[in-house]
Write an enzyme that holds these catalytic residues in place. Structure first.
Site, short mmCIF file in Angstrom:
data_model
loop_
_atom_site.label_atom_id
_atom_site.label_comp_id
_atom_site.label_asym_id
_atom_site.label_seq_id
_atom_site.Cartn_x
_atom_site.Cartn_y
_atom_site.Cartn_z
N ARG A 135 0.94 -1.07 0.12
CA ARG A 135 -0.03 -0.12 0.05
C ARG A 135 1.03 1.13 -0.12
O ARG A 135 2.13 1.29 0.38
CB ARG A 135 -0.83 -0.12 1.28
CG ARG A 135 -2.05 -0.93 1.35
CD ARG A 135 -2.96 -0.79 2.57
NE ARG A 135 -3.61 0.57 2.55
CZ ARG A 135 -3.51 1.31 3.36
NH1 ARG A 135 -2.51 1.39 4.22
NH2 ARG A 135 -4.20 2.63 3.21
N LYS A 201 4.54 -7.33 11.10
CA LYS A 201 3.91 -7.76 10.02
C LYS A 201 4.34 -9.04 9.48
O LYS A 201 5.39 -9.52 9.19
CB LYS A 201 4.15 -6.64 8.89
CG LYS A 201 3.22 -6.70 7.75
CD LYS A 201 3.47 -5.56 6.93
CE LYS A 201 2.45 -5.79 5.52
NZ LYS A 201 2.32 -4.52 4.86
N ARG A 342 -1.41 3.35 13.40
CA ARG A 342 -0.29 3.01 14.24
C ARG A 342 -0.61 2.87 15.76
O ARG A 342 -1.42 3.83 16.23
CB ARG A 342 0.73 4.04 14.19
CG ARG A 342 1.48 3.98 12.89
CD ARG A 342 2.20 2.56 12.54
NE ARG A 342 2.78 2.67 11.03
CZ ARG A 342 2.10 2.17 10.14
NH1 ARG A 342 1.08 1.72 10.08
NH2 ARG A 342 2.67 2.31 8.94
#
Length: 344
Positions: A135, A201, A342
């Site tokens: 992204r 991630k 975040r």
């Protein structure tokens, strides 16, 4: 014995076809003489040496011993379309699977094929991507064999606006697959990340759509999933990362799934989710997605495309997949797109 040192490849480089062919000869972790390798592939011994030079830059440990030849101590688990089809069983007919040694981006190629009329269910998987995209124009970094990177084309009889929430639905499919394989600690982060150990991630999702405002539409679903941590690539990665290898550490009886089996399990779950989404939209999956959101009911900082930030409590998502944030000014809704989340 000489062990080739590990390094970090230039992001624009990729392997030559001959190098892939030679590496496939070294899957048994045994020594193979340069002469034997040359005979098998009908090339010179010098060509063998030249083609294997520099493979350490891709996270491989290649040993070269005079008089014995070459040995690859950590060969990749190569993707095999026939094996994936076998694991898919009765669902194999839904997919047309093609595997590439290298591509800049599977999404880019599949978008081109979609525009040319490629059917729904086309899958392009890549052993080594040199220009993977995430992204907001970010790069997706993966080494050889340490990740599963692929793109799936799916066609809908829906208009483009009806596709809202699809990236979150794909996240649910990944969670279902990972949980079925014992990775019960995998969680989601809005809008399109899967988190693993230490909230690093584990996987990313990139959707790119084509079509008319009134339908039909076609979506290329790009997925990158880390099987092991690409240590040689860590200097290029600007965020915490996780892998299936990290997740199974300390989990008795749970191992990292074989790559082709993992691929088939993900494709099976994607098929179920995509059919469900086509019939009922994201609304039918909303509660399931929220139950796996790592930051649900936590105070977060939302980064907006224009540089502004919003602080609030993540209260879930709408039936279209937009984030609901409880701020000092009340409940606010933020749509997917150029929004990043975040933890505060």
């Amino acid at each position: 014995m000489k062990a080739v040192r590990m390094g970090a490849p230039h992001p624009c480089t990729t392997m030559k076809p001959l190098t892939f062919a030679l590496l496939r000869q070294l899957v048994d972790r045994k020594f193979h003489s340069g002469e034997m390798l040359a005979q098998r592939l009908g090339i010179s011994r010098a060509s063998v040496s030249n083609a294997l030079h520099g493979v350490e830059d891709y996270g491989l440990a290649l040993y070269s011993v005079p008089g014995r030849g070459y040995c690859l101590s950590n060969p990749p688990q190569w993707l095999d379309a026939a094996l994936i089809v076998h694991h898919l069983g009765g669902q194999a007919g839904q997919y047309q699977i093609e595997i590439f040694d290298s591509l800049p981006s599977s999404n880019t190629l599949l978008l081109q094929r979609a525009a040319q009329g490629a059917p729904s269910g086309n899958v392009l998987a890549v052993e080594l991507q040199s220009g993977g995209r995430g992204r907001l124009g970010r790069s997706w970094h993966s080494g050889l064999g340490n990740a599963l990177t692929f793109s799936l084309l799916w066609r809908f009889e829906l208009d483009l606006s009806a596709l809202s929430g699809l990236s979150l639905a794909v996240g649910v499919a990944l969670i279902r697959a990972l949980h079925a394989l014992g990775m019960v600690n995998a969680r989601l982060k809005w809008p399109n990340d899967v988190l693993g150990s230490n909230d690093g991630k584990l996987a990313g999702i990139l959707l790119e759509a084509q079509g008319d405002m009134l339908g039909p539409s076609a979506v290329v679903i790009g997925i990158g999933l880390n099987l092991s941590t690409p240590k040689h690539l860590l200097p290029q990665i600007d965020q915490p990362v996780s892998s299936l290898e990290d997740m199974v550490a300390g989990m008795p009886g749970i191992n990292v799934p074989e790559r082709n089996y993992l691929f088939a399990v993900i494709l099976r779950e994607l098929q179920a989710i995509l059919y469900e989404f086509a019939s009922n939209g994201f609304a039918a999956l909303r509660a399931e997605w929220e139950s796996h959101h790592a930051l649900h009911n936590q105070t977060v900082r939302l980064l907006l495309p224009d540089g502004r930030t919003e602080i609030g409590i993540a209260r879930g998502v709408t039936e279209n997949g937009a984030l609901i944030l409880e701020t000092v000014g009340g409940m606010q809704v933020f749509n997917a797109g150029e929004i990043g989340l975040r933890a505060s």
